[in-house]
Design a protein around this motif. Structure first.
Motif, short mmCIF file in Angstrom:
data_model
loop_
_atom_site.label_atom_id
_atom_site.label_comp_id
_atom_site.label_asym_id
_atom_site.label_seq_id
_atom_site.Cartn_x
_atom_site.Cartn_y
_atom_site.Cartn_z
N THR A 11 37.98 46.92 45.83
CA THR A 11 39.32 47.15 45.29
C THR A 11 39.99 48.38 45.90
O THR A 11 41.05 48.80 45.44
CB THR A 11 39.26 47.32 43.76
OG1 THR A 11 38.43 48.44 43.45
CG2 THR A 11 38.72 46.07 43.10
N TYR A 14 43.72 47.96 48.18
CA TYR A 14 45.02 47.65 47.57
C TYR A 14 45.14 48.41 46.26
O TYR A 14 44.16 48.85 45.67
CB TYR A 14 45.17 46.15 47.34
CG TYR A 14 44.00 45.49 46.64
CD1 TYR A 14 43.86 45.54 45.26
CD2 TYR A 14 43.02 44.84 47.38
CE1 TYR A 14 42.78 44.95 44.63
CE2 TYR A 14 41.93 44.24 46.76
CZ TYR A 14 41.81 44.30 45.38
OH TYR A 14 40.73 43.72 44.76
N THR A 19 48.19 44.44 43.29
CA THR A 19 47.49 43.34 42.63
C THR A 19 48.41 42.63 41.65
O THR A 19 48.48 41.39 41.60
CB THR A 19 46.25 43.87 41.88
OG1 THR A 19 45.41 44.56 42.78
CG2 THR A 19 45.48 42.74 41.24
N ASP A 197 49.44 45.20 35.52
CA ASP A 197 48.57 45.81 36.53
C ASP A 197 47.10 45.76 36.12
O ASP A 197 46.24 46.21 36.89
CB ASP A 197 49.00 47.24 36.82
CG ASP A 197 49.18 48.09 35.57
OD1 ASP A 197 49.22 47.53 34.45
OD2 ASP A 197 49.30 49.32 35.69
N HIS A 215 42.22 41.57 36.33
CA HIS A 215 42.21 41.74 37.78
C HIS A 215 40.85 42.29 38.22
O HIS A 215 40.11 42.87 37.41
CB HIS A 215 43.33 42.67 38.20
CG HIS A 215 44.70 42.15 37.91
ND1 HIS A 215 45.06 40.83 38.12
CD2 HIS A 215 45.82 42.76 37.44
CE1 HIS A 215 46.33 40.65 37.79
NE2 HIS A 215 46.81 41.81 37.36
N THR A 240 41.18 37.32 38.30
CA THR A 240 42.11 36.87 39.33
C THR A 240 41.50 37.07 40.72
O THR A 240 40.69 37.96 40.94
CB THR A 240 43.44 37.62 39.25
OG1 THR A 240 43.21 39.02 39.46
CG2 THR A 240 44.11 37.42 37.90
N PRO A 242 41.30 38.43 44.32
CA PRO A 242 41.85 39.65 44.91
C PRO A 242 42.93 39.33 45.93
O PRO A 242 42.94 38.23 46.51
CB PRO A 242 40.63 40.31 45.57
CG PRO A 242 39.65 39.21 45.76
CD PRO A 242 39.86 38.23 44.65
N PRO A 243 43.86 40.24 46.16
CA PRO A 243 44.89 40.01 47.17
C PRO A 243 44.28 39.75 48.55
O PRO A 243 43.31 40.40 48.95
CB PRO A 243 45.69 41.32 47.17
CG PRO A 243 45.44 41.92 45.82
CD PRO A 243 44.04 41.54 45.48
#
Length: 258
Positions: A11, A14, A19, A197, A215, A240, A242-243
């Motif tokens: 993480t 980002y 996110t 967030d 997230h 979720t 991850p980007p």
């Protein structure tokens, strides 16, 4: 992805805001007609249009239909919205012809305060007549919340923003629950997804928000600590995705151009 997989995700590449914005963008399907609020909703909607949803139809309160800005607009009056729109119509026509008859699929809103039933406050903090903070106000948000097919809300989460009961209902969510929207004759289903967030919340059958996803790297305890009520958690709580590198690059390019 299950909660047991969170530890395997890096993480550090980002931010929490990235996110949140990417998770919000993913919620918009290609071809959706979306009434967009300025700020976080506009960032997410434009990200969606430049990534997985090229046919997303962005509608802004100023009367621009199908705007395709190359940068993030500074306001609903930003000229780039009209310059890149399929059509520009009057503000009354946006509301009377497009919004109120139910022709818009998703309303994408922000919030200063939000409560356990998805009611939104953007008017005042504290007593209405003697507020501690006077906020920007309603704009078209009450109509959007009442008449769009569904409403997505994107907002940073804290105990100041996620409260037991909002100080003022600017935009109606699910009221006090139990089908109050239907009894009031509202067209749309109201808030169906709250993206923060920290994670994602969705209403249960009674209209109360339930944590359905966190997230990567976020725990349920963190979300509850940032919520001003006893938050329900789904039994099948998800994490979720991850980007991706592509999503991050697209978002950063939009922000750099603005």
């Amino acid at each position: 992805m299950t909660t047991s997989q969170v530890g395997a995700v890096d993480t550090t590449r980002y931010t929490a805001d990235e996110t949140m914005t990417i998770a919000a963008a993913r919620a918009l399907a290609n071809g959706t007609r979306c009434f967009v609020g300025i700020g976080l909703p506009s960032t997410a909607a434009n990200l969606a249009r430049t990534t997985h949803a090229p046919d997303l139809v962005l509608i802004y309160e100023s009367g621009t239909l199908g705007s395709k800005p190359s940068r993030l607009p500074a306001s609903i009056g930003d000229g780039i919205l009209a310059e890149t729109a399929d059509a520009v119509i009057s503000v009354p026509e946006v509301f009377n012809y497009w919004l109120q008859p139910g022709r818009i699929d998703v309303g994408f809103l922000g919030a200063a305060q939000l409560d356990r039933f998805g009611n939104i406050n953007t008017t005042v903090i504290g007593d209405y007549h003697h507020p501690t903070v006077r906020l920007p106000g309603a704009g078209g948000a009450p109509e959007i919340a009442a008449s769009c097919g569904e409403v997505f809300v994107v907002v940073r989460q804290s105990r100041k923003s996620f409260v037991e009961q909002v100080d003022f209902i600017t935009s109606f969510g699910h009221g006090r629950g139990g089908g109050e929207r239907e009894r009031l004759g509202m067209w749309g289903t109201g808030p169906t997804r709250i993206i923060t967030d920290l994670g994602i919340m969705q209403p249960d059958d009674g209209g109360e928000l339930v944590l359905t996803a966190v997230h990567p790297g976020v725990t349920v305890e963190q979300v509850r600590a940032a919520t001003g009520w006893e938050l329900k958690v789904a039994a099948d709580l998800a994490v979720t995705e991850p980007p991706s590198d592509a999503e991050l690059a697209a978002l950063r390019a939009l922000q750099a151009a603005s």
